[in-house]
Design a protein around this motif. Structure first.
Motif, PDB file in Angstrom:
ATOM      1  N   ASP A  25    -105.869 -39.781  -9.830  1.00  0.00           N
ATOM      2  CA  ASP A  25    -105.685 -38.978 -11.041  1.00  0.00           C
ATOM      3  C   ASP A  25    -106.071 -37.523 -10.783  1.00  0.00           C
ATOM      4  N   SER A  26    -107.223 -37.310 -10.148  1.00  0.00           N
ATOM      5  CA  SER A  26    -107.703 -35.949  -9.908  1.00  0.00           C
ATOM      6  C   SER A  26    -106.852 -35.220  -8.876  1.00  0.00           C
ATOM      7  N   PHE A  27    -106.296 -35.956  -7.912  1.00  0.00           N
ATOM      8  CA  PHE A  27    -105.387 -35.330  -6.947  1.00  0.00           C
ATOM      9  C   PHE A  27    -104.190 -34.719  -7.672  1.00  0.00           C
ATOM     10  N   GLY A  28    -103.598 -35.489  -8.583  1.00  0.00           N
ATOM     11  CA  GLY A  28    -102.470 -34.960  -9.348  1.00  0.00           C
ATOM     12  C   GLY A  28    -102.868 -33.777 -10.203  1.00  0.00           C
ATOM     13  N   GLY A  29    -104.074 -33.860 -10.813  1.00  0.00           N
ATOM     14  CA  GLY A  29    -104.550 -32.751 -11.628  1.00  0.00           C
ATOM     15  C   GLY A  29    -104.777 -31.497 -10.813  1.00  0.00           C
ATOM     16  N   GLY A  30    -105.323 -31.651  -9.605  1.00  0.00           N
ATOM     17  CA  GLY A  30    -105.532 -30.493  -8.740  1.00  0.00           C
ATOM     18  C   GLY A  30    -104.231 -29.879  -8.277  1.00  0.00           C
ATOM     19  N   CYS A  31    -103.210 -30.713  -8.126  1.00  0.00           N
ATOM     20  CA  CYS A  31    -101.906 -30.235  -7.672  1.00  0.00           C
ATOM     21  C   CYS A  31    -101.157 -29.503  -8.785  1.00  0.00           C
ATOM     22  N   ALA A  32    -101.175 -30.061 -10.005  1.00  0.00           N
ATOM     23  CA  ALA A  32    -100.365 -29.505 -11.094  1.00  0.00           C
ATOM     24  C   ALA A  32    -101.141 -28.596 -12.034  1.00  0.00           C
ATOM     25  N   GLY A  33    -102.432 -28.881 -12.239  1.00  0.00           N
ATOM     26  CA  GLY A  33    -103.207 -28.121 -13.220  1.00  0.00           C
ATOM     27  C   GLY A  33    -103.141 -26.615 -13.041  1.00  0.00           C
ATOM     28  N   PRO A  34    -103.376 -26.094 -11.812  1.00  0.00           N
ATOM     29  CA  PRO A  34    -103.337 -24.638 -11.629  1.00  0.00           C
ATOM     30  C   PRO A  34    -101.947 -24.029 -11.797  1.00  0.00           C
ATOM     31  N   LEU A  35    -100.900 -24.868 -11.830  1.00  0.00           N
ATOM     32  CA  LEU A  35     -99.530 -24.352 -11.860  1.00  0.00           C
ATOM     33  C   LEU A  35     -98.859 -24.473 -13.224  1.00  0.00           C
ATOM     34  N   VAL A  36     -99.537 -25.089 -14.206  1.00  0.00           N
ATOM     35  CA  VAL A  36     -98.883 -25.342 -15.495  1.00  0.00           C
ATOM     36  C   VAL A  36     -98.470 -24.042 -16.175  1.00  0.00           C
ATOM     37  N   LEU A  37     -99.380 -23.078 -16.230  1.00  0.00           N
ATOM     38  CA  LEU A  37     -99.066 -21.809 -16.893  1.00  0.00           C
ATOM     39  C   LEU A  37     -97.900 -21.108 -16.190  1.00  0.00           C
ATOM     40  N   LEU A  38     -97.924 -21.111 -14.864  1.00  0.00           N
ATOM     41  CA  LEU A  38     -96.826 -20.504 -14.108  1.00  0.00           C
ATOM     42  C   LEU A  38     -95.531 -21.295 -14.280  1.00  0.00           C
ATOM     43  N   PHE A  39     -95.635 -22.621 -14.417  1.00  0.00           N
ATOM     44  CA  PHE A  39     -94.452 -23.448 -14.661  1.00  0.00           C
ATOM     45  C   PHE A  39     -93.768 -23.035 -15.963  1.00  0.00           C
ATOM     46  N   PHE A  40     -94.561 -22.852 -17.016  1.00  0.00           N
ATOM     47  CA  PHE A  40     -93.995 -22.422 -18.294  1.00  0.00           C
ATOM     48  C   PHE A  40     -93.249 -21.102 -18.130  1.00  0.00           C
ATOM     49  N   ASN A  41     -93.829 -20.202 -17.348  1.00  0.00           N
ATOM     50  CA  ASN A  41     -93.260 -18.864 -17.195  1.00  0.00           C
ATOM     51  C   ASN A  41     -92.076 -18.839 -16.235  1.00  0.00           C
ATOM     52  N   LYS A  42     -92.237 -19.411 -15.045  1.00  0.00           N
ATOM     53  CA  LYS A  42     -91.225 -19.291 -13.995  1.00  0.00           C
ATOM     54  C   LYS A  42     -90.048 -20.242 -14.184  1.00  0.00           C
ATOM     55  N   VAL A  43     -90.325 -21.476 -14.598  1.00  0.00           N
ATOM     56  CA  VAL A  43     -89.270 -22.490 -14.688  1.00  0.00           C
ATOM     57  C   VAL A  43     -88.652 -22.531 -16.080  1.00  0.00           C
ATOM     58  N   ALA A  44     -89.512 -22.537 -17.120  1.00  0.00           N
ATOM     59  CA  ALA A  44     -88.998 -22.628 -18.489  1.00  0.00           C
ATOM     60  C   ALA A  44     -88.634 -21.267 -19.069  1.00  0.00           C
ATOM     61  N   GLY A  45     -89.028 -20.173 -18.400  1.00  0.00           N
ATOM     62  CA  GLY A  45     -88.672 -18.841 -18.868  1.00  0.00           C
ATOM     63  C   GLY A  45     -89.432 -18.387 -20.098  1.00  0.00           C
ATOM     64  N   ILE A  46     -90.609 -18.948 -20.346  1.00  0.00           N
ATOM     65  CA  ILE A  46     -91.429 -18.565 -21.497  1.00  0.00           C
ATOM     66  C   ILE A  46     -92.352 -17.426 -21.070  1.00  0.00           C
ATOM     67  N   PRO A  47     -92.415 -16.328 -21.834  1.00  0.00           N
ATOM     68  CA  PRO A  47     -93.313 -15.225 -21.465  1.00  0.00           C
ATOM     69  C   PRO A  47     -94.742 -15.715 -21.260  1.00  0.00           C
ATOM     70  N   LEU A  48     -95.435 -15.093 -20.314  1.00  0.00           N
ATOM     71  CA  LEU A  48     -96.763 -15.560 -19.935  1.00  0.00           C
ATOM     72  C   LEU A  48     -97.723 -15.571 -21.123  1.00  0.00           C
ATOM     73  N   GLY A  49     -97.686 -14.509 -21.941  1.00  0.00           N
ATOM     74  CA  GLY A  49     -98.570 -14.456 -23.102  1.00  0.00           C
ATOM     75  C   GLY A  49     -98.290 -15.572 -24.083  1.00  0.00           C
ATOM     76  N   THR A  50     -97.005 -15.841 -24.327  1.00  0.00           N
ATOM     77  CA  THR A  50     -96.620 -16.922 -25.238  1.00  0.00           C
ATOM     78  C   THR A  50     -97.048 -18.276 -24.684  1.00  0.00           C
ATOM     79  N   ALA A  51     -96.876 -18.461 -23.374  1.00  0.00           N
ATOM     80  CA  ALA A  51     -97.277 -19.720 -22.748  1.00  0.00           C
ATOM     81  C   ALA A  51     -98.778 -19.943 -22.894  1.00  0.00           C
ATOM     82  N   GLY A  52     -99.561 -18.871 -22.719  1.00  0.00           N
ATOM     83  CA  GLY A  52    -101.009 -18.992 -22.880  1.00  0.00           C
ATOM     84  C   GLY A  52    -101.391 -19.387 -24.291  1.00  0.00           C
ATOM     85  N   VAL A  53    -100.716 -18.791 -25.285  1.00  0.00           N
ATOM     86  CA  VAL A  53    -100.991 -19.133 -26.684  1.00  0.00           C
ATOM     87  C   VAL A  53    -100.622 -20.595 -26.952  1.00  0.00           C
TER      88      VAL A  53
END
Length: 405
Positions: A25-53
């Motif tokens: 479980d923690s391996f998956g979290g370490g792999c994806a957790g740091p990238l979720v915000l960037l995923f919203f921005n880079k892949v889904a095209g959501i502005p970084l500020g909006t993704a953070g909110v």
């Protein structure tokens, strides 16, 4: 003395699925957790500020989860809640992989944050249930060690994926995390702890937690210490990148080194502190957090040649404080919880980390904008307040007067 005992390890026979599930479980979290915000921005095209909110709002909506878990955990059992949380988070990350709509991603984020709260509100009751007599502290330490080790490996994979470029790294990370949640849930289904037998062998109603002033005061003190733990991921990267003249790659080295200490040191800390009062260990952790924070504040006032050595020294202080806190805080909450209703108490203890995770970004960002060193000075003061609170409680509260508490 058996080798396992000398290393502070508990008896793990028949409980390997639990340890494997925590690590996976923690391996998956370490792999994806740091990238979720960037995923919203880079892949889904959501502005970084909006993704953070979006992620902040999703976290706020999940804040009631520990209270709900506290009401049902002794009837449903912690294993069932942990398994449900794993499968729910697996579905959420499956949604991340396939979804691009802002509302669908928000719904998945809400399921993810709620699942995280349920997991953390139930996992320590599960660890207490599987522990043999007298080994509860060791199980808390070993569980934390498996999680830290899995997370560190996952973070290394995340760094490797980012080197690929494009959308693929983010999609691979989301898929890996979904798969690890499903695998962890399946492994935990093979575990059959005796929660109900332990709960119902004592008669009488559970005490009213809201009237337990000692426990509530400890939750408040632990919230301040948990805020310190959050600053490694929230404050250190911004501070090092924006306020100090050091190589940016040093951020990853410092975080990785701390993860290694957590992954290897918790059971040894339990082994060497299990004869000491847990409250004293928590006081030492708080004082050491304060030293770390003051060393961080000092960075902007010293000569450039001293910055890296002092930063390394500060990180060593943080690692020492964090391994003390990680190995002790849940054991302390379990030790002073009543046998009847212990699951409820341990669930509410997780509000320490819920509140601190919500407060940490705003706390650091707002003070950092005023003066770069101000969040660290404030954090040092809060850590000392937490230590003083625990020290006083340990001497005036009858329940904390035991030699081991």
């Amino acid at each position: 003395m058996p080798a396992a005992a000398s290393l502070g390890l508990p008896n793990v026979r028949g409980r390997i699925p639990l340890l494997a599930g925590l690590a996976i479980d923690s391996f998956g979290g370490g792999c994806a957790g740091p990238l979720v915000l960037l995923f919203f921005n880079k892949v889904a095209g959501i502005p970084l500020g909006t993704a953070g909110v979006m992620l902040t709002v999703a976290t706020l909506f999940s804040i009631a989860a520990p209270a709900v878990v506290g009401q049902v955990i002794d009837r449903v059992g912690p294993r069932n809640l942990v398994v449900a949380a794993q499968f729910a988070q697996g579905l959420a990350f499956t949604g991340f992989f396939f979804g691009r709509s802002m509302w669908l991603l928000f719904l998945c984020a809400l399921v993810t944050t709620t699942g995280q709260r349920v997991f953390w509100s139930a996992i320590f009751s599960l660890l207490a249930d599987v522990a043999d007599e007298g080994e509860r502290d060791r199980w808390f330490g070993l569980g934390g060690m498996m999680q830290a080790g899995g997370f560190a490996l996952g973070a290394l994979v995340a760094g490797w994926l980012l080197a690929i470029g494009g959308d693929a790294p983010f999609l691979i990370a989301m898929a890996l995390n979904a798969v690890t949640f499903y695998l962890a849930g399946l492994l935990l289904l093979r575990l059959h702890p005796s929660h109900h037998q332990r709960t119902y062998q004592d008669s009488g109603p559970a005490p009213l937690l809201r009237k337990d002033k000692t426990f509530l005061a400890l939750i408040g003190a632990n919230t301040l210490l948990a805020l310190c733990t959050m600053m490694l991921g929230v404050g250190v990267p911004v501070y090092v990148a924006e306020a100090l003249t050091v190589p940016k790659w040093l951020i990853g080295v410092l975080i990785a080194a701390t993860s290694v200490v957590l992954a290897t040191g918790q059971t040894l800390v339990v082994r060497h502190t299990e004869r000491r009062r847990r409250t004293n260990v928590m006081v030492v952790a708080g004082i050491t957090y304060a030293v770390w924070a003051l060393l961080m504040a000092l960075q902007v006032h010293i000569a450039a040649g001293w910055v890296v050595p002092v930063l390394v020294l500060a990180t060593a202080c943080y690692a020492f404080a964090d391994v003390l806190h990680a190995a002790t805080n849940n054991a302390l909450s379990a030790a002073i919880s009543p046998t009847v209703g212990r699951g409820k108490y341990l669930s509410y203890w997780q509000y320490s980390f819920t509140f601190s995770s919500v407060l940490a970004p705003a706390f650091f960002a707002q003070l950092f904008e005023v003066h770069h060193e101000l969040p660290w000075v404030a954090l040092a003061a809060l850590a000392l307040i937490a230590s003083l609170t625990i020290y006083v409680l340990a001497r005036v509260a009858p329940r904390l007067s035991s030699e081991r508490i």
